[in-house]
Scaffold this active site. Structure first.
Site, short mmCIF file in Angstrom:
data_model
loop_
_atom_site.label_atom_id
_atom_site.label_comp_id
_atom_site.label_asym_id
_atom_site.label_seq_id
_atom_site.Cartn_x
_atom_site.Cartn_y
_atom_site.Cartn_z
N HIS A 1 0.85 -1.20 0.00
CA HIS A 1 0.00 0.00 0.00
C HIS A 1 0.89 1.24 0.00
O HIS A 1 1.95 1.26 0.60
CB HIS A 1 -0.89 0.02 1.25
CG HIS A 1 -2.05 0.94 1.12
ND1 HIS A 1 -1.96 2.29 1.36
CD2 HIS A 1 -3.32 0.71 0.73
CE1 HIS A 1 -3.14 2.85 1.13
NE2 HIS A 1 -3.98 1.91 0.75
N ASP B 1 -7.96 -5.08 -0.18
CA ASP B 1 -8.46 -5.94 -1.27
C ASP B 1 -8.13 -7.41 -1.07
O ASP B 1 -8.63 -8.25 -1.83
CB ASP B 1 -7.88 -5.45 -2.60
CG ASP B 1 -8.43 -4.09 -2.96
OD1 ASP B 1 -7.64 -3.16 -3.20
OD2 ASP B 1 -9.66 -3.95 -2.96
C1 SDX Z 1 -6.17 0.14 -3.04
O1 SDX Z 1 -4.33 4.63 -2.16
C2 SDX Z 1 -5.26 4.02 -1.55
O2 SDX Z 1 -5.68 4.40 -0.48
C3 SDX Z 1 -5.87 2.83 -2.29
C4 SDX Z 1 -6.88 2.02 -1.52
C5 SDX Z 1 -8.13 2.80 -1.27
O3 SDX Z 1 -8.86 2.48 -0.31
O4 SDX Z 1 -8.46 3.70 -2.09
O5 SDX Z 1 -6.35 1.59 -0.28
C6 SDX Z 1 -7.31 0.78 -2.32
O6 SDX Z 1 -5.95 0.48 -4.18
C7 SDX Z 1 -5.29 -0.85 -2.31
C8 SDX Z 1 -4.10 -1.37 -3.19
C9 SDX Z 1 -4.61 -2.47 -4.12
N1 SDX Z 1 -3.57 -2.84 -5.08
C10 SDX Z 1 -2.93 -4.02 -5.00
O7 SDX Z 1 -3.10 -4.85 -4.10
C11 SDX Z 1 -1.97 -4.28 -6.15
C12 SDX Z 1 -0.66 -4.87 -5.61
N2 SDX Z 1 0.03 -3.81 -4.85
C13 SDX Z 1 0.87 -2.95 -5.57
O8 SDX Z 1 0.95 -2.93 -6.91
C14 SDX Z 1 1.49 -1.80 -4.78
O9 SDX Z 1 1.80 -2.25 -3.54
C15 SDX Z 1 0.65 -0.53 -4.70
C16 SDX Z 1 0.25 -0.09 -6.04
C17 SDX Z 1 -0.54 -0.78 -3.85
C18 SDX Z 1 1.52 0.54 -4.04
O10 SDX Z 1 2.55 0.79 -4.90
P1 SDX Z 1 3.65 1.93 -4.55
O11 SDX Z 1 3.37 2.62 -3.29
O12 SDX Z 1 3.82 2.75 -5.80
O13 SDX Z 1 4.93 1.08 -4.27
P2 SDX Z 1 5.89 0.54 -5.39
O14 SDX Z 1 5.11 0.01 -6.55
O15 SDX Z 1 6.92 1.59 -5.64
O16 SDX Z 1 6.57 -0.71 -4.63
C19 SDX Z 1 7.67 -0.52 -3.73
C20 SDX Z 1 8.46 -1.83 -3.78
C21 SDX Z 1 8.86 -2.21 -5.21
O17 SDX Z 1 10.01 -3.04 -5.11
P3 SDX Z 1 11.50 -2.32 -5.32
O18 SDX Z 1 11.40 -1.59 -6.67
O19 SDX Z 1 11.64 -1.38 -4.15
O20 SDX Z 1 12.46 -3.47 -5.32
O21 SDX Z 1 7.62 -2.91 -3.32
C22 SDX Z 1 7.40 -3.83 -4.39
C23 SDX Z 1 7.73 -3.10 -5.67
O22 SDX Z 1 8.15 -4.01 -6.69
N3 SDX Z 1 5.99 -4.21 -4.34
C24 SDX Z 1 5.54 -5.45 -4.51
C25 SDX Z 1 4.15 -5.36 -4.32
N4 SDX Z 1 3.81 -4.10 -4.02
C26 SDX Z 1 4.95 -3.38 -4.03
N5 SDX Z 1 6.17 -6.61 -4.84
C27 SDX Z 1 5.38 -7.71 -4.96
N6 SDX Z 1 4.03 -7.71 -4.78
C28 SDX Z 1 3.38 -6.55 -4.46
N7 SDX Z 1 2.07 -6.56 -4.26
#
Ligand code: SDX
Length: 428
Positions: free
Chosen positions: A307, A364
């Site tokens: 998140h 989610d």
């Molecule tokens: C919602 O914003 C909100 O409030 C949203 C929400 C709401 O109520 O409105 O809470 C609802 O959208 C919840 C999120 C649902 N999405 C997912 O579950 C999809 C999977 N999660 C991600 O794609 C990710 O965690 C996000 C999009 C939720 C957050 O992404 P960020 O903050 O942009 O973080 P990032 O993509 O820069 O990740 C940081 C690191 C990266 O690795 P490095 O480059 O540092 O090596 O963490 C890794 C990412 O690759 N990473 C994951 C991951 N999420 C982040 N690796 C594996 N699996 C994951 N799910």
């Protein structure tokens, strides 16, 4: 004493005010930076950038705190109702008993939609994803209520628009599902409460009556409360920026529905179930899928994990996980993917990659398991999220309009060609 920050650039130093929120968050107000220094800031995804001041929802990502207008999500999920929470978010205070009755009665009176909505629905093939149908039907409200297009109407007129969309959203959602199922639509039953009415419109068939199970209706009401607002997330920021051009509430919300559809945002609840099903079909080998999620060369991510704000735990996920256990037990449902989900969570909480990046289950991760147990089809999961988030979108749009915020128009850093002459050879 006012607080300030300094930016030192080359031989100049620029003093900028620091503003403080009611929960001690601090922000550097850079609104004068470009005028004084020629500098702008850049922050892709706005990970460190505040877009507005808001009094609606407070999150603390480190402490796992979520409050709507100061009330904790735990209290509201346990003691309130979705309709009462929608009033709280939109009008800022919990309604009195009289206010709640008037509000509920108004919503009930407006659940029916114009018969011409059926003509729009008939234009969609049955394979149309319900989210695309929903955003189109919400936009169509501007045709049936053209006065809603005026962004500067009286508060009474805006209140009427609010009642109409809160009342009609479940009808639109259920009709979008019936379009996909190829079944005749059901009209609202105004003897029922908000969630029961939605479930009946979803699942009633001409061939058999549908009795609403109060366990299902109560579980749905709690899920809608948990999704009702979440400060400046992707879809809410979309609603605000569309509304900042003085586009109407309905089209701003339709834009928010489309932003929510993305799998990184509200579409994650559908992606979680599809992921858990794939793991189940693959023999339940969670270690293999955890390795894929950590592999930078593999686009697979553990959906429902991570998140932007919560770096400890998503308080909603904790409540939903417990509700999933309760609902499945009460309904006597034994869903193998719940065990896979719990296994994944346990592994991730011990895994260095996830712990280092502070990746925990988000809202989610478990919600889809409950929707599935309630009999809601997987491509309606994000529609459920949209029904829940509607009061938040309305509240945030209303706050942005009442604060007379300027049109959103970010700057950029240009990385294209510098000026170059039109080539002689191409003269026509
Ligand atoms: C919602 O914003 C909100 O409030 C949203 C929400 C709401 O109520 O409105 O809470 C609802 O959208 C919840 C999120 C649902 N999405 C997912 O579950 C999809 C999977 N999660 C991600 O794609 C990710 O965690 C996000 C999009 C939720 C957050 O992404 P960020 O903050 O942009 O973080 P990032 O993509 O820069 O990740 C940081 C690191 C990266 O690795 P490095 O480059 O540092 O090596 O963490 C890794 C990412 O690759 N990473 C994951 C991951 N999420 C982040 N690796 C594996 N699996 C994951 N799910």
């Amino acid at each position: 004493m006012s607080d300030t920050a300094f930016i030192k650039y080359k031989d100049q130093s620029y003093e900028l005010p620091v503003v403080e929120g009611n929960e001690n968050e601090k922000a550097i107000d850079i609104s004068k930076l470009r005028g004084e220094s020629g500098l702008i800031t850049i922050d892709p995804g706005f990970k460190n950038t505040g877009s507005t001041r808001s009094a609606i929802t407070f999150l603390d990502g480190e402490k796992g705190i979520l409050r709507y207008r100061g009330y904790s999500i735990e209290d509201l999920a346990e003691k309130s109702s979705f309709i009462e929470v929608s009033y709280l978010l939109i009008y800022g205070e919990l309604p009195t008993a009289d206010q709640l009755k008037i509000y509920k009665d108004e919503i009930t009176k407006h659940t029916l939609v114009h018969e011409d909505i059926k003509k729009i629905l008939e234009g969609f093939p049955s394979n149309a994803h319900p989210m695309g149908v929903l955003s189109s039907l919400v936009t169509s409200l501007t045709a049936f209520y053209p006065k809603s297009l005026d962004p500067n109407r009286s508060s009474e007129a805006v209140d009427k628009s609010i009642i109409r969309i809160l009342a009609k959203m479940p009808t639109f959602a259920a009709w979008a599902f019936k379009n996909e199922a190829g079944h005749p639509v059901n009209y609202p039953d105004n003897k029922l409460d908000y969630c029961s009415n939605f479930l009946k419109m979803m699942f009633s068939l001409p061939t058999e009556d549908y009795e609403v199970d109060p366990v299902v209706a109560n579980a749905l009401d709690k899920l809608l409360i948990l999704h009702a607002d979440h400060e400046q997330n992707c879809s809410t920021s979309t609603v605000r920026i569309v509304g900042s051009s003085q586009a109407s509430m309905y089209v701003s919300i339709s834009a928010g529905i489309n932003a929510l559809w993305g799998p990184l945002h509200g579409g994650a609840n559908q992606a979680v179930i599809e992921m858990l099903e794939a793991i189940r079909k693959d023999g339940g080998d969670t270690k293999k899928w955890m390795a894929k999620a950590k592999d930078k060369n593999d686009p697979f991510r553990l959906m429902g994990f991570g998140h932007r704000v919560y770096k400890n735990f998503d308080p909603r996920a904790k409540i939903i996980k417990k509700a999933a256990d309760d609902v499945l037990e009460k309904l006597g449902v034994n869903d193998p993917i719940l065990d896979i989900a719990k296994g994944l969570e346990e592994e991730a909480l011990r895994d260095q990659y996830f712990v280092e990046r502070k990746l925990y289950p988000n809202v989610d991760f478990y919600s889809g398991i409950i929707y599935r147990a309630l009999g809601i089809p997987v491509d309606m999961f994000t529609v459920m999220f949209a029904i829940g988030r509607l009061p938040g979108w309305i509240a945030q749009w209303k706050e942005m309009r009442e604060n007379n915020e300027p049109i959103g128009r970010p700057r950029q850093v240009y990385t294209g060609h510098t000026q170059r002459p039109y080539p002689e050879i191409n003269k026509r």
